[in-house]
Motif scaffolding. Structure first.
Motif, PDB file in Angstrom:
ATOM      1  N   ALA A 191       5.866   2.411  -4.716  1.00 51.74           N
ATOM      2  CA  ALA A 191       5.314   2.706  -3.389  1.00 51.74           C
ATOM      3  C   ALA A 191       5.335   4.206  -3.111  1.00 51.74           C
ATOM      4  CB  ALA A 191       6.105   1.956  -2.325  1.00 51.74           C
ATOM      5  N   VAL A 192       6.390   4.880  -3.536  1.00 55.58           N
ATOM      6  CA  VAL A 192       6.476   6.335  -3.343  1.00 55.58           C
ATOM      7  C   VAL A 192       5.312   7.012  -4.063  1.00 55.58           C
ATOM      8  CG1 VAL A 192       7.880   8.391  -3.767  1.00 55.58           C
ATOM      9  CG2 VAL A 192       8.985   6.257  -3.066  1.00 55.58           C
ATOM     10  N   HIS A 193       5.068   6.583  -5.290  1.00 57.72           N
ATOM     11  CA  HIS A 193       3.948   7.148  -6.062  1.00 57.72           C
ATOM     12  C   HIS A 193       2.613   6.850  -5.379  1.00 57.72           C
ATOM     13  CE1 HIS A 193       1.672   8.338  -9.655  1.00 57.72           C
ATOM     14  NE2 HIS A 193       0.920   7.264  -9.426  1.00 57.72           N
ATOM     15  N   ALA A 194       2.428   5.603  -4.944  1.00 54.55           N
ATOM     16  CA  ALA A 194       1.165   5.217  -4.310  1.00 54.55           C
ATOM     17  C   ALA A 194       0.938   5.992  -3.016  1.00 54.55           C
ATOM     18  CB  ALA A 194       1.164   3.715  -4.039  1.00 54.55           C
ATOM     19  N   LEU A 195       2.009   6.250  -2.267  1.00 56.00           N
ATOM     20  CA  LEU A 195       1.864   7.022  -1.033  1.00 56.00           C
ATOM     21  C   LEU A 195       1.436   8.452  -1.353  1.00 56.00           C
ATOM     22  CD1 LEU A 195       2.154   6.953   2.037  1.00 56.00           C
ATOM     23  CD2 LEU A 195       4.551   7.611   1.760  1.00 56.00           C
ATOM     24  N   GLY A 196       1.960   9.005  -2.449  1.00 56.12           N
ATOM     25  CA  GLY A 196       1.503  10.322  -2.883  1.00 56.12           C
ATOM     26  C   GLY A 196       0.019  10.309  -3.207  1.00 56.12           C
ATOM     27  N   CYS A 197      -0.442   9.234  -3.848  1.00 54.15           N
ATOM     28  CA  CYS A 197      -1.873   9.119  -4.165  1.00 54.15           C
ATOM     29  C   CYS A 197      -2.724   9.047  -2.905  1.00 54.15           C
ATOM     30  CB  CYS A 197      -2.102   7.888  -5.038  1.00 54.15           C
ATOM     31  SG  CYS A 197      -1.382   8.011  -6.690  1.00 54.15           S
TER      32      CYS A 197
ATOM     33  N   ALA B 195       7.343   0.794   2.391  1.00 52.06           N
ATOM     34  CA  ALA B 195       8.062   0.522   1.143  1.00 52.06           C
ATOM     35  C   ALA B 195       8.642   1.803   0.554  1.00 52.06           C
ATOM     36  CB  ALA B 195       7.125  -0.146   0.144  1.00 52.06           C
ATOM     37  N   ALA B 196       7.927   2.913   0.708  1.00 50.32           N
ATOM     38  CA  ALA B 196       8.392   4.183   0.145  1.00 50.32           C
ATOM     39  C   ALA B 196       9.665   4.665   0.818  1.00 50.32           C
ATOM     40  CB  ALA B 196       7.288   5.238   0.284  1.00 50.32           C
ATOM     41  N   GLU B 197       9.827   4.379   2.108  1.00 52.29           N
ATOM     42  CA  GLU B 197      11.026   4.818   2.819  1.00 52.29           C
ATOM     43  C   GLU B 197      12.287   4.222   2.211  1.00 52.29           C
ATOM     44  OE1 GLU B 197      11.458   7.112   4.997  1.00 52.29           O
ATOM     45  OE2 GLU B 197       9.334   7.570   5.231  1.00 52.29           O
ATOM     46  N   SER B 198      12.164   3.077   1.553  1.00 53.09           N
ATOM     47  CA  SER B 198      13.325   2.461   0.905  1.00 53.09           C
ATOM     48  C   SER B 198      13.574   3.054  -0.474  1.00 53.09           C
ATOM     49  CB  SER B 198      13.110   0.948   0.770  1.00 53.09           C
ATOM     50  OG  SER B 198      12.119   0.676  -0.212  1.00 53.09           O
TER      51      SER B 198
ATOM     52  N   GLN C  98       5.637  -5.469   0.051  1.00 58.49           N
ATOM     53  CA  GLN C  98       4.866  -4.528   0.871  1.00 58.49           C
ATOM     54  C   GLN C  98       3.884  -3.754  -0.002  1.00 58.49           C
ATOM     55  OE1 GLN C  98       8.334  -2.515   2.457  1.00 58.49           O
ATOM     56  NE2 GLN C  98       8.068  -3.448   4.470  1.00 58.49           N
ATOM     57  N   THR C  99       4.346  -3.370  -1.182  1.00 56.86           N
ATOM     58  CA  THR C  99       3.482  -2.615  -2.106  1.00 56.86           C
ATOM     59  C   THR C  99       2.345  -3.486  -2.618  1.00 56.86           C
ATOM     60  OG1 THR C  99       5.425  -1.339  -2.758  1.00 56.86           O
ATOM     61  CG2 THR C  99       3.508  -1.210  -4.195  1.00 56.86           C
ATOM     62  N   ASP C 100       2.655  -4.722  -2.953  1.00 58.92           N
ATOM     63  CA  ASP C 100       1.632  -5.664  -3.431  1.00 58.92           C
ATOM     64  C   ASP C 100       0.567  -5.886  -2.358  1.00 58.92           C
ATOM     65  OD1 ASP C 100       0.213  -7.696  -4.636  1.00 58.92           O
ATOM     66  OD2 ASP C 100       1.941  -8.971  -5.048  1.00 58.92           O
ATOM     67  N   LEU C 101       1.013  -6.143  -1.115  1.00 65.44           N
ATOM     68  CA  LEU C 101       0.059  -6.384  -0.031  1.00 65.44           C
ATOM     69  C   LEU C 101      -0.755  -5.123   0.264  1.00 65.44           C
ATOM     70  CD1 LEU C 101      -0.994  -8.412   2.024  1.00 65.44           C
ATOM     71  CD2 LEU C 101       0.858  -7.726   3.573  1.00 65.44           C
ATOM     72  N   ALA C 102      -0.110  -3.967   0.188  1.00 68.16           N
ATOM     73  CA  ALA C 102      -0.828  -2.707   0.411  1.00 68.16           C
ATOM     74  C   ALA C 102      -1.933  -2.522  -0.614  1.00 68.16           C
ATOM     75  CB  ALA C 102       0.158  -1.537   0.337  1.00 68.16           C
ATOM     76  N   THR C 103      -1.626  -2.863  -1.870  1.00 65.87           N
ATOM     77  CA  THR C 103      -2.630  -2.745  -2.922  1.00 65.87           C
ATOM     78  C   THR C 103      -3.826  -3.654  -2.640  1.00 65.87           C
ATOM     79  OG1 THR C 103      -0.887  -2.245  -4.506  1.00 65.87           O
ATOM     80  CG2 THR C 103      -3.006  -2.920  -5.409  1.00 65.87           C
ATOM     81  N   ARG C 104      -3.557  -4.858  -2.119  1.00 60.16           N
ATOM     82  CA  ARG C 104      -4.648  -5.779  -1.791  1.00 60.16           C
ATOM     83  C   ARG C 104      -5.504  -5.217  -0.655  1.00 60.16           C
ATOM     84  NH1 ARG C 104      -4.206 -10.417  -4.506  1.00 60.16           N
ATOM     85  NH2 ARG C 104      -2.164 -10.916  -5.426  1.00 60.16           N
TER      86      ARG C 104
ATOM     87  N   GLU D 158      -4.077   0.419   6.818  1.00 63.37           N
ATOM     88  CA  GLU D 158      -3.014  -0.585   6.723  1.00 63.37           C
ATOM     89  C   GLU D 158      -2.316  -0.476   5.368  1.00 63.37           C
ATOM     90  OE1 GLU D 158      -0.571  -3.903   7.873  1.00 63.37           O
ATOM     91  OE2 GLU D 158      -1.620  -2.250   8.855  1.00 63.37           O
ATOM     92  N   ALA D 159      -3.096  -0.199   4.322  1.00 60.76           N
ATOM     93  CA  ALA D 159      -2.502  -0.014   3.003  1.00 60.76           C
ATOM     94  C   ALA D 159      -1.524   1.152   3.018  1.00 60.76           C
ATOM     95  CB  ALA D 159      -3.590   0.225   1.963  1.00 60.76           C
ATOM     96  N   ALA D 160      -1.954   2.269   3.609  1.00 63.05           N
ATOM     97  CA  ALA D 160      -1.084   3.448   3.669  1.00 63.05           C
ATOM     98  C   ALA D 160       0.176   3.161   4.484  1.00 63.05           C
ATOM     99  CB  ALA D 160      -1.845   4.628   4.261  1.00 63.05           C
ATOM    100  N   ARG D 161       0.017   2.386   5.561  1.00 63.20           N
ATOM    101  CA  ARG D 161       1.194   2.050   6.384  1.00 63.20           C
ATOM    102  C   ARG D 161       2.208   1.243   5.575  1.00 63.20           C
ATOM    103  NH1 ARG D 161       3.522  -1.889   9.143  1.00 63.20           N
ATOM    104  NH2 ARG D 161       1.987  -3.453   8.495  1.00 63.20           N
ATOM    105  N   LEU D 162       1.721   0.275   4.820  1.00 61.41           N
ATOM    106  CA  LEU D 162       2.621  -0.558   4.031  1.00 61.41           C
ATOM    107  C   LEU D 162       3.240   0.226   2.876  1.00 61.41           C
ATOM    108  CD1 LEU D 162       0.483  -3.811   4.036  1.00 61.41           C
ATOM    109  CD2 LEU D 162       2.775  -3.577   5.009  1.00 61.41           C
TER     110      LEU D 162
END
Length: 703
Positions: free
Chosen positions: A585-591, A577-580, A550-556, A569-573
Motif C-alpha cells: 500500500a505504501v508503494h501504491a500510494l507513492g504511485c 493501509a499505508a498508515e499501518s 484495503q489494498t485489494d479493494l483499492a486496486t479494484r 476512493e482507491a487513493a483513500r484506501l
C-alpha cells in the motif's frame, strides 16, 4: 480523625526539559501569582524539568499565598502543618488554611474543621468543627459529609442547628458507622442495612459501654426497646463478615487494619462487596501514610469505584504520594498515568519509563514487562533489544504471562538473543499452562515451521486446536487453512472443517480470515464461485482495517474491477493501509502521487512514500527510489545513491530490476511463475503481491 495530606493540584505540561521553565521563573519573580503557584507545584512534585525541592515549593507557595492565591494558601498551610519544606508549625498552617477556607475552598474548609475537631494548631472546638464541616459539605467536599455525620452520631455536634443533619447522618450510616446506624435505628430499626452491619454496631457500642460510656449504654437500651437487639439475637449464631479484632483495630485508627477491612469490602471476603465502604477505609489508612492504601485509594479514584465518576487528578495525587514512599505498584501506576497522559500528566514516555524502572528495580513484574517492551520498541528509552530481553526474563521468571509469551517470541525470532526454538518452546509452554491461547497458537505455528528446529513435532496440531477451541481467532484461521489443504502426514483435507474454523475466525472480525474467504469465493476455491459474497467479505475486511484487504479493494477501484472506477476512493484506501506500514500500500500510494491518480501529482510526495517502503525492504519501491535519485525526479539527483538502491533491489529480485529498466530477461528468470506475484494496476505501478496466507503476528497483548 486521620491527618489530611497535601492536595496539590496538577497541571498538564509539555515535554521534559532541564531546569525550570525560564518564562515561568521570570513571571514568578515579577510577582505573577499563578506563575508562582505553577513554579511551586513543579518543585513540589519534581516536575517541569526540576528536581523535587520542598523548600523551594514552600517559598513560592507562600509568595502566591501572600497575594491571595487560594490554592497556594491551602497548600502552603498544609506544608506548614506537616513540616514539608518548612519547620512544622500547626498554628501557622491553620492560619493559611483558614485564609483559603474563608475564600470558599471546600477542601480547606474540611481541613480547618478537622483541625478544630482534633485541636491541632487551634483550640479544640466541636462547634467550630461542625460549622466548617457544614460549609465544606455544602461546597461539595467529598469527605466532609461523612465526618459531619460521625460528629452527629457521636454527639459532638448539635443536630438541631443543621436542617441537613439527617442527610449527613445518613451518609455516616451508609458507611456502617455503628453509632449512626444505632441512632437511625431508633426510628427505623430494621430498615437500616444488613444484619452484619447491625451486629457490627452492637459490637462497637457494647465495647464503648463496657468502657463506661453512658451514651453508648443508652443507645444499646434504645436498640433493645426498638427491636434492633432482636435482630442481633436472630443472627447471634453467625459471625460478622469481619472479625471483631480487625474491626476494633480499624475503628481505633490502625492503618494496617483499615487496609485489610477495605480489602474485605472490596473483594467481598466475608461481607457483601461494597466499593464505597472499601474506598472509605482505604482513604482512612491512606491519610495516615499507609502506602498500599494510598495506591489502592488512587486506583479506585482512577476507575471511579465507589465514586460518582472517575477523579484522575485525585488518583494522580495519591499515586504520587505512594510512589514517593517507595510503593512499587504505585510507581508503575504513575507510569501508566504518564504514558496515557491522564490526571494532568504527560503524555510523557520518558517520565513513564523513569517511574517504570523504579518499580522494575524493586521486582514488580508488570513494571519489568512494560519496561522490557519499552526497550524493545524504543518508547521513552533508547531501543535496546538485549536490555529488553533482560527485563522480559525478569518478569517471566516470576510467572508474568505476557512476559513469558514475549520472551518466547524473542527466542523464536532471535530478537535481542540468539535464536533458540527449544528455549522459545519452554516459555510458550509455561504461558500455555496458565491458559494463554496465544501461547498455544505460537507453539502450533512453531512446530509447523519447516525451517524451525521443532518442525513435525507430534503435538503441533494439538496446540493449534487447543487455541482454536479456546476462541483464539488466529489459531482458528490457521487451523482452517490446514484443514483446507490437509497434511500429508497427519490428515486429509476436510473442507467442512476448514470452513467451520475460517468462519469462526471471520465472525470474530479477523481481517485475515475475512480476506481469505473473499479470495475463496472470488476464485471458487473450495466453495462455489460467488463474487457478490466475495465482495461482501472483502468490504468487511477492509472496513475492519485489514491493510491487505484495503489494498485489494483499492486496486479494484483503480481498475474498475467489480466496482465503478473511482481513483479518489482507491487513493483513500491505499492511504489508510499505508498508515499501518503495509509495504504494498505504501508503494501504491507513492504511485498515486507520482501519476496524479486520485491525488494531486507530486513527485516529492511520491518519493517520500517510495522511500518509506524501500527502507522496509520492498524491492519495487527500492527500484523507484533508485530511478528517482538517478534522474533527479522528486529527489536530489544522486546517481551513486540511485545505483545503491537498484543494487539492493537486484539482490532480492533481479528480474524486477531488469523489467523496470527495460533490460532483456535471463532464461532462468523466464521460468518464474506468475502466481508468485499479484499485479497492482500497471497505471499505478507493478508490485509484488501477497502470498495466499497472511502471516499472523506473535506476542503478548502488552497489557
Amino acid at each position: 480523625m486521620a491527618r489530611k495530606k497535601n492536595r496539590r493540584k496538577k497541571r498538564k505540561k509539555p515535554g521534559s526539559r532541564c531546569g525550570p521553565d525560564p518564562k515561568l521563573v521570570y513571571l514568578a519573580r515579577r510577582g505573577v501569582a499563578e506563575a508562582q503557584y505553577s513554579l511551586a507545584s513543579d518543585y513540589h512534585g519534581g516536575e517541569g524539568g526540576v528536581k523535587q525541592d520542598l523548600r523551594e515549593a514552600a517559598r513560592w507557595y507562600r509568595a502566591a499565598a501572600e497575594q491571595g492565591h487560594v490554592v497556594s494558601q491551602f497548600l502552603y498551610g498544609l506544608m506548614c502543618r506537616d513540616g514539608e519544606g518548612v519547620e512544622p508549625d500547626p498554628a501557622e498552617g491553620v492560619k493559611w488554611i483558614r485564609a483559603a477556607a474563608e475564600q470558599g475552598e471546600a477542601a480547606a474548609q474540611e481541613c480547618l474543621a478537622e483541625a478544630y475537631h482534633e485541636g491541632e494548631g487551634v483550640e479544640q472546638s466541636d462547634e467550630e468543627a461542625a460549622r466548617w464541616y457544614r460549609m465544606a459539605a455544602r461546597g461539595g467536599d467529598p469527605y466532609a459529609p461523612m465526618a459531619l455525620g460521625m460528629m452527629y452520631a457521636d454527639g459532638d455536634a448539635d443536630m438541631d442547628d443543621d436542617p441537613d443533619a439527617e442527610r449527613w447522618l445518613e451518609v455516616a450510616a451508609e458507611r456502617a458507622y455503628p453509632p449512626a446506624l444505632a441512632m437511625l435505628g431508633r426510628a427505623e430499626p430494621v430498615r437500616r442495612g444488613s444484619a452484619v452491619h447491625l451486629l457490627e454496631a452492637g459490637v462497637r457500642l457494647r465495647e464503648m459501654a463496657d468502657r463506661g460510656d453512658d451514651r453508648a449504654r443508652e443507645l444499646l437500651e434504645e436498640m433493645e426497646r426498638t427491636g434492633v437487639t432482636s435482630a442481633l439475637i436472630r443472627v447471634s449464631g453467625r459471625k460478622p463478615g469481619l472479625n471483631d479484632r480487625a474491626l476494633r483495630a480499624a475503628w481505633g485508627g490502625d492503618p494496617g487494619a483499615q487496609f485489610h477491612v477495605a480489602l474485605a469490602y472490596y473483594n467481598a471476603e466475608g461481607v457483601e462487596k461494597d466499593a464505597a465502604e472499601a474506598l472509605r477505609w482505604f482513604r482512612a489508612a491512606a491519610r495516615q501514610g499507609h502506602a498500599p492504601s494510598q495506591n489502592n485509594f488512587a486506583a479506585m479514584c482512577r476507575n471511579g469505584e465507589g465514586l460518582p465518576h472517575p477523579d484522575l487528578e485525585e488518583a494522580t495525587r495519591w499515586f504520587r504520594l505512594a510512589a514517593d514512599r517507595g510503593e512499587p505498584i504505585a510507581r508503575n501506576n504513575l507510569a501508566d498515568m504518564y504514558e496515557r497522559g491522564e490526571g494532568g500528566l504527560g503524555p510523557d514516555a520518558e517520565k513513564a519509563a523513569e517511574w517504570r524502572r523504579r518499580a522494575a528495580e524493586q521486582g514488580w513484574p508488570r513494571a519489568q514487562f512494560k519496561l522490557g517492551m519499552a526497550y524493545m520498541e524504543g518508547v521513552g528509552v533508547r531501543r535496546d533489544e538485549a536490555e529488553a530481553v533482560g527485563w522480559l526474563r525478569a518478569a517471566a521468571e516470576q510467572g508474568y504471562l505476557d512476559a513469558q509469551v514475549n520472551l518466547g517470541v524473542a527466542y523464536s525470532d532471535g530478537t535481542g538473543v540468539e535464536r533458540d526454538d527449544i528455549e522459545a518452546a519452554k516459555w510458550y509452554l509455561l504461558a500455555a499452562e496458565q491458559g494463554c491461547s496465544e501461547a498455544d497458537y505460537n507453539l502450533g505455528v512453531m512446530f509447523a515451521d519447516e525451517e524451525g528446529d521443532l518442525y513435525d513435532h507430534p503435538d503441533r496440531f494439538k496446540w493449534l486446536r487447543v487455541a482454536a477451541e479456546d476462541g483464539y481467532e488466529w489459531a482458528q484461521y490457521q487451523l482452517g487453512l490446514y484443514c483446507a489443504y490437509g497434511d500429508e502426514d497427519e490428515f486429509e483435507p476436510d473442507l467442512d472443517e476448514a470452513m467451520k474454523w475460517l468462519l469462526r475466525a471471520a465472525e470474530q472480525g479477523l481481517g485475515a480470515a475475512e480476506h481469505r474467504l473473499a479470495d475463496m469465493y472470488w476464485d471458487g476455491e473450495f466453495v462455489p464461485q460467488d463474487r457478490k459474497t466475495a465482495m461482501e467479505w472483502l468490504r468487511r475486511a477492509s472496513d475492519g482495517g485489514w491493510p491487505p484487504a484495503q489494498t485489494d479493494l483499492a486496486t479494484r477501484y483503480m481498475e474498475g474491477d467489480a466496482v465503478e472506477t473511482d481513483a479518489k476512493e482507491a487513493a483513500r484506501l491505499f492511504s489508510a493501509a499505508a498508515e499501518s506500514g503495509f509495504p504494498l500500500a505504501v508503494h501504491a500510494l507513492g504511485c498515486c502521487h507520482r501519476d496524479g491518480k486520485g491525488l494531486p501529482q507530486d513527485d516529492a510526495e511520491a518519493a517520500k512514500w517510495f522511500l518509506r517502503a524501500a527502507e522496509a525492504g520492498f524491492p519495487p519501491s527500492q527500484v523507484m527510489v533508485g530511478v528517482m535519485y538517478t534522474l533527479g525526479e522528486g529527489l536530489p539527483k544522486h546517481p551513486e545513491e540511485g545505483e545503491r538502491w537498484l543494487r539492493e533491489a537486484a539482490a532480492v529480485d533481479s528480474a524486477l530490476v531488469r523489467q523496470v529498466l527495460g533490460l532483456p530477461r535471463e532464461a532462468e528468470e523466464d521460468r518464474m511463475e506468475e502466481e508468485d506475484w499479484k499485479a497492482v494496476d500497471m497505471e499505478v505501478g507493478d508490485a509484488p503481491g501477497l502470498p495466499d496466507g497472511a502471516a499472523a503476528g506473535k506476542g503478548g497483548n502488552g497489557s
